[in-house]
Design a protein around this motif. Structure first.
Motif, short mmCIF file in Angstrom:
data_model
loop_
_atom_site.label_atom_id
_atom_site.label_comp_id
_atom_site.label_asym_id
_atom_site.label_seq_id
_atom_site.Cartn_x
_atom_site.Cartn_y
_atom_site.Cartn_z
N GLU A 40 151.13 49.01 79.12
CA GLU A 40 150.40 49.69 79.58
C GLU A 40 149.17 49.72 78.49
O GLU A 40 148.26 50.02 79.19
CB GLU A 40 151.19 50.88 79.45
CG GLU A 40 152.14 50.70 80.50
CD GLU A 40 153.27 52.07 79.98
OE1 GLU A 40 153.77 52.07 81.05
OE2 GLU A 40 153.01 52.88 79.34
N ARG A 41 148.96 49.89 77.34
CA ARG A 41 147.71 50.03 76.75
C ARG A 41 146.89 49.26 76.99
O ARG A 41 145.59 49.58 77.25
CB ARG A 41 148.23 49.49 75.09
CG ARG A 41 148.55 51.28 74.75
CD ARG A 41 148.36 51.18 72.52
NE ARG A 41 149.75 50.07 72.42
CZ ARG A 41 150.67 50.08 72.37
NH1 ARG A 41 151.11 50.75 72.15
NH2 ARG A 41 151.30 49.30 71.25
N ARG A 42 147.81 47.74 76.82
CA ARG A 42 145.94 46.31 77.81
C ARG A 42 146.09 46.55 78.96
O ARG A 42 145.95 45.45 79.35
CB ARG A 42 146.78 45.57 76.65
CG ARG A 42 147.05 45.04 75.16
CD ARG A 42 147.06 43.47 74.43
NE ARG A 42 145.95 42.73 75.31
CZ ARG A 42 146.02 41.69 75.82
NH1 ARG A 42 146.61 40.57 75.55
NH2 ARG A 42 144.78 41.20 76.30
N GLN A 43 147.50 46.72 79.79
CA GLN A 43 146.99 46.91 81.17
C GLN A 43 147.47 45.66 81.36
O GLN A 43 146.59 44.75 82.52
CB GLN A 43 145.40 47.37 81.48
CG GLN A 43 145.33 48.49 81.75
CD GLN A 43 146.52 49.51 82.73
OE1 GLN A 43 146.58 49.08 83.78
NE2 GLN A 43 147.44 49.95 81.96
N GLU A 59 153.12 51.34 86.15
CA GLU A 59 152.51 51.38 86.38
C GLU A 59 152.84 49.78 86.99
O GLU A 59 152.07 48.47 88.05
CB GLU A 59 151.55 51.23 87.04
CG GLU A 59 150.05 50.85 87.98
CD GLU A 59 150.85 51.57 89.03
OE1 GLU A 59 149.88 50.54 90.00
OE2 GLU A 59 151.05 52.53 89.67
N VAL A 60 152.64 49.04 86.00
CA VAL A 60 152.62 47.72 84.78
C VAL A 60 154.01 47.36 85.34
O VAL A 60 153.91 45.53 84.76
CB VAL A 60 152.28 47.17 83.61
CG1 VAL A 60 150.56 47.97 83.58
CG2 VAL A 60 152.75 47.70 82.50
#
Length: 300
Positions: A40-43, A59-60
């Motif tokens: 999530e930090r790096r999407q 979401e990822v």
């Protein structure tokens, strides 16, 4: 990961992992949290190849295993009002399959037939309870659903339906029209006569299908054997599917607006969607496997 939180933490902290643009795995839901925090930090996408995710939300996160809520979407045509639906019960019941079928039939008209693998007493008259001809002596489109979890019972019921079909047709009667909505667990039975699947036009709903005599699967199997010296397993096919669907994203060939887009890397299709209260992207496509009377198999 050895199913160990410590091992997952060690992997997440590796330099190569932290530079990754795509994560496939881990296999089990309980191992996902630390991986997802990094993703999530790096999407970047996290692809769960096998698990049905019940509580984790992100979401990822992409789930390749099909959503149980959509399991029977592709057989709703078998449950239309024009069909004559008969549930065949025996002394042994697959409780999970029964629960799914009864939910599916709620509000629909259907009949119940109790199959007993016994012969009538001598001189008692009437049909044998193993003779299923009465179920086919109509001109309707019949759908039979066998709830038994006993291999011998399933085999005998399928054989009895095929025998009744042959008997009626050989006497010049109108050829019966019927389909059997099967339980995919029957494929695990070692001694069941699989020619009955074709004669009874059995339809299965499956999480995955790889028809080994199709050219696509033959080509994949040949390449896999050359590379690894063994036949591919379900995990091999799933891994390949994950790579074909998601690896192009690393080169910006596809966007991750994947809702409603269908992907078929080999034979199994994937259609991702998000629920109203969940952010996960979950595959909604189960495979319908049709055993046809001309001894061919088609998949939908």
């Amino acid at each position: 990961t050895k199913r160990s939180p410590e091992e997952v933490g060690r992997i997440v902290n590796e330099k190569n992992f932290r530079e990754a643009d795509l994560i496939v795995g881990p296999v089990y839901e309980e191992e996902l949290q630390e991986v997802l925090r990094h993703a999530e930090r790096r999407q970047i996408p996290v692809v769960s190849p096998l698990a049905h995710i019940e509580t984790t939300d992100s979401e990822v996160l992409f789930q390749l295993a099909p959503d149980p809520a959509h399991k029977y979407d592709k057989v709703m045509d078998l449950l239309s009002p024009e069909k004559r639906i008969t549930v065949i019960r025996t002394a042994n019941t697959d409780k999970e399959f029964e629960s799914e079928i009864l939910d599916l039939l709620r509000g629909r008209k259907y009949e119940t037939y109790h199959y007993r693998n016994t012969q009538p007493a001598s001189g008692s008259g009437g049909n044998s309870p193993t003779d299923l001809t009465p179920l086919l002596e109509n001109k309707e489109d019949n759908v039979f659903i066998i709830l038994s979890d006993d291999e011998v019972e399933v085999d005998r019921i399928l054989a009895a339906l095929a025998s009744a079909d042959t008997s009626l047709t050989s006497r010049g009667r109108t050829a019966p029209r019927y389909t059997v909505l099967g339980n995919v667990r029957w494929n695990r039975y070692n001694n069941i006569d699989r020619t009955m699947f074709f004669k009874d036009r059995v339809i299965f709903i499956s999480t995955y299908h790889a028809k080994r005599d199709s050219q696509t699967i033959l080509d994949f199997d040949s390449a896999y054997i050359r590379s690894f010296g063994s036949l591919p397993t379900l995990f091999s096919y799933r891994g390949y599917d994950a790579a074909v669907i998601f690896c192009p994203a690393m080169y910006n060939d596809i966007e991750y607006d994947m809702e409603g887009r269908s992907y078929t890397p080999l034979q199994t299709s994937y259609l991702f969607g998000q629920g109203e209260e969940r952010h996960n992207h979950v595959n909604r496509s189960w495979m319908r496997v049709n055993y046809n009377s001309d001894f061919t198999i088609t998949v939908e």
